[in-house]
Design a protein around this motif. Structure first.
Motif: not given
Lengths: 358, 404
Positions: A346, A350, A353-358, B160, B163-164, B283-284, B305-308, B310, B321
């Motif tokens: 997981w 994750i 999922m976190e870096n999906i926008n890079h 984000a 989604d998890y 990042s967390a 630029g991690v999903s949270y 953004r 990044s």
């Protein structure tokens, strides 16, 4: 017993050190090497001659140390079957034999062993079962031999693991042989330990690495399971029989139950039980971040823990409870590792999922 | 109208350090829930006796009842703290609002043996954080599962995270972020410029716990490689070896001002509120309160630029990044752009991150919880139709939502 017998284990160790470098060179020349692929952990081709090396070295050492006409517990017949299995393993390491073909050979050898009078005759009161009917003796013996040999073969996934488990197994068997006053047999087991330690010197090395190969892991599994059955037979009608059974089961428990666990899991997810994946015990241990040597040591440690908890609960309660305790410890550890594995996967998901926008 | 909606209900807020809020996001949230939700319902807040001395303790605060338990609300003690709070709340509360998953092991029993409604906020993906040891990670990973499965409603603070939870549990998690309108813009005083001469010029600002997951090392290194503007960075440097080594390495660099923690809120607000750029390296875990506060102040944000991040900034801030992209972003900066980003951020914050808005979302969830017994999931209703029938109708693909 003669003092010359003592040199067997040492001779096996030294001869392995001499034999393996020679075989290593030959292996590269005739291309008997394991090439890396996506399931394998190594990245360079590695010679697959560990098993042959151990076989040659221990055979020479035993020939040197033991009276030639001595036939311990039908030892020569076991040796013959073992040599055939080794040869099959070598051919398999070369050409990748079909699985059905390998299984057929193993069943024939198991049948041969049974015909030599080496068989499981009784459950000695485990789960309340004693003497077995003839056909059950035959079926159980053949299934146990073929099953254990293959289970041991599957354990051979990371450096030092197959050899480490075999060394621990032979160490237990040595104790059992001494307990049942079979000192020459103990010496044979010690000789294998000597050969395996010699092999580890190469298996754990970076620059001179060799693998035990299917030949070696099949052979080790075969000697262990056949010796185990023979040890139980020889202890029959003695006071130590329960202890011997406990020791033999403890030695075989990790390979056998890990194979069963993996098969069950694969079938549950609708796959063939023989479909290769990365769910064996050593794969799970590797996800904790331990390195190869530490993982192998950890699994051998788990085996020691299983032997210990089995012995203690046998002393306190009895054989059946000891088996349940050993199985419980094994399932507890594998469940925890699977849980950790799920956590790690997981974590990776994750991260994606976190870096999906890079 | 449903009787449930008109009657005053008893709500227990569990898992915060307590009120009056001196600490992090959950505590500020509790305080604002008391103010807004407290007008309709009776609220009880559990507080940590370890953080409020005997003389500071009061039995009620802004109309809410306070209960003190002799444990810390964070770390290993959060397990007994949350657990005993939950057990105590069973005696009177209608709704348990549990913030964090530490006490979640007991929720299956609560769900099975009582008819209390459980709302749980899982607070980021706590088990993944480097600060926990392996045993804590195992427990949190497991407890999070229990929390989501046995609550009536679970709350994520960020899309984000939603989604998890959808991917791992199939749960339809609700998103409620944090408010930021308690932060104030403080004008620069002469006294402040005397103490901090950099206030006269443009500077980038960052305040955070000095931990690797906040990318402190990357940000410091990047600011040594650009002279576009200096970096002012506030944090608990002396608490870890990581912080100490960074402090020694960078404290002499002309483009970097390393400051120790500032406990005077007004002083911190001066430094933060007047920065030309807010650097956010987290990042967390989910929506960070510090980020929404900076947005509310109208600061231009340069975020990891991690999903949270953004999602929190609606993808309208500046992002990096790694070290290279961070340097590139800093060097690309021009005043008009900064102004635009700052305005955008403030607009987002004023729309989404005000406490009255957040409290209203909680109020709706409380009402929903009181009227529900089933948990919402992300699966379509069609999954309940037998596979044979679906197949016959030519709609077998509706059996799962794995197709999407």
């Amino acid at each position: 017993m003669n003092s010359i017998h003592i040199i067997g284990p040492l001779a096996a160790f030294l001869m392995t050190l001499l034999v393996i470098p020679v075989l290593r060179k030959i292996a590269f020349r005739i291309n008997m090497v394991d090439k890396p692929n996506f399931r394998k952990v190594h990245t360079l081709p590695i010679p697959l001659i560990g098993g042959v090396g151990i076989f040659i070295a221990t055979t020479l050492a035993l020939g040197l140390a033991l009276p030639f006409d001595l036939d311990i517990l039908g030892f020569k017949n076991i040796y013959l079957a073992m040599s055939i299995l080794l040869m099959m393993g070598v051919i398999d390491d070369f050409f990748e034999l079909r699985a059905t073909m390998k299984l057929a050979i193993q069943l024939i050898l198991a049948h041969f062993i049974f015909s030599q009078g080496i068989k499981i005759e009784s459950l000695h009161g485990i789960f309340g079962i004693y003497e077995l009917a003839d056909w059950m003796q035959y079926g159980l013996t053949v299934v146990v031999i073929a099953g254990a040999v293959n289970a041991f073969n599957l354990m051979d996934g990371i450096d030092g693991l197959a050899a480490g488990l075999a060394i621990a197994g032979f160490a237990v068997f040595t104790v059992l042989a001494v307990l049942t006053n079979q000192f020459l047999l103990a010496l044979v087991f010690l000789t294998y330990i000597g050969g395996l330690f010699g092999f580890l010197r190469f298996n754990l090395s970076k620059s001179q690495k060799v693998f035990i190969g299917d030949a070696g892991s099949l052979m080790m599994g075969f000697i262990l399971v056949v010796s185990g059955i023979r040890l139980i037979q020889s202890a029959q009608n003695t006071a130590n029989v329960s202890l011997v059974i406990l020791g033999v089961v403890a030695v075989m428990l990790i390979p056998v139950f890990d194979a069963l666990r993996v098969f069950r899991k694969r079938m549950k997810s609708g796959k063939s039980p023989f479909n290769p994946d990365k769910t064996h015990l050593h794969h799970l241990v590797l996800t904790t971040g331990l390195r190869h040597k530490a993982s192998s040591l950890g699994i051998v440690g788990l085996m020691s823990g299983i032997i210990l908890i089995g012995f203690i609960s046998y002393q306190l309660v009895g054989l059946t409870v000891a088996f349940i305790a050993m199985l419980f410890l094994f399932s507890f550890v594998t469940s925890l590792l699977q849980f950790h594995n799920r956590l790690m996967s997981w974590k990776t998901k994750i991260k994606r999922m976190e870096n999906i926008n890079h | 109208m449903n009787k449930n909606l008109t009657q005053k209900k008893k709500i227990a807020i569990i898992g915060t350090v307590g009120v009056p809020a001196n600490y992090g996001g959950f505590e500020t949230l509790a305080e604002h829930l008391i103010e807004d939700l407290g007008q309709k319902h009776d609220i009880t807040v559990y507080c940590s006796g370890k953080k409020y001395s005997k003389s500071e303790r009061v039995s009620s605060y802004k109309g809410a009842r306070l209960k003190y338990l002799p444990f810390d609300a964070n770390g290993i003690q959060s397990i007994p703290y949350d657990t005993l709070s939950i057990i105590n709340a069973l005696f009177f509360a209608d709704v348990l609002l549990v913030l964090g998953v530490a006490g979640a092991w007991i929720l299956p029993f609560v769900r099975i043996f009582t008819n209390k409604k459980i709302i749980i906020s899982i607070d980021g993906i706590e088990w993944k954080r480097d600060k926990w040891n392996l045993l804590a990670k195992w427990y949190l990973f497991w407890a999070e599962g229990k929390a989501v499965k046995y609550s009536h409603i679970d709350i994520s603070d960020n899309e984000a995270i939603q989604d998890y939870t959808a991917a791992r549990y199939g749960s339809l998690s609700r998103i409620i972020e944090y408010g930021a309108d308690h932060t104030m813009k403080v004008a620069v005083t002469e006294e402040a410029t005397e103490q901090y001469p950099f206030l006269k010029e443009q500077y980038a600002f960052k305040v955070c716990r000095i931990e690797p997951e906040n990318m402190v090392h990357v940000i410091l290194e990047a600011f040594t490689k650009t002279s576009r503007m200096p970096l002012v960075i506030v944090g608990n440097w002396d608490k870890s070896d990581y912080g100490k080594s960074l402090k020694t390495k960078y404290s002499q660099h002309p483009n970097i001002h390393i400051l120790d923690p500032i406990y005077n809120q007004e002083k911190l607000d001066v430094l933060r509120g007047n920065a030309s750029l807010y650097v956010h390296g987290h990042s967390a875990g989910g929506t960070n309160p510090s980020l929404v506060e900076a947005m509310y102040l109208g600061l231009p944000i340069l975020a990891n630029g991690v999903s949270y991040n953004r999602v929190t900034t609606e993808n309208r801030a500046l992002y990096f990044s790694d070290q290279e992209s961070l340097i590139a972003e800093i060097n690309k900066i021009y005043t008009a752009k900064l102004k635009q980003v700052g305005e955008d951020m403030q607009a987002v914050a004023k729309r989404r991150y005000t406490w009255s808005h957040i409290a209203f979302k909680y109020e709706l969830l409380v009402e929903e919880a009181l009227n529900t017994s089933e948990k919402a999931d992300v699966e379509a209703e069609t999954k309940n139709i037998p596979y044979d029938q679906l197949l016959e109708l030519g709609h077998a693909h509706l059996k799962t939502n794995l197709n999407f």
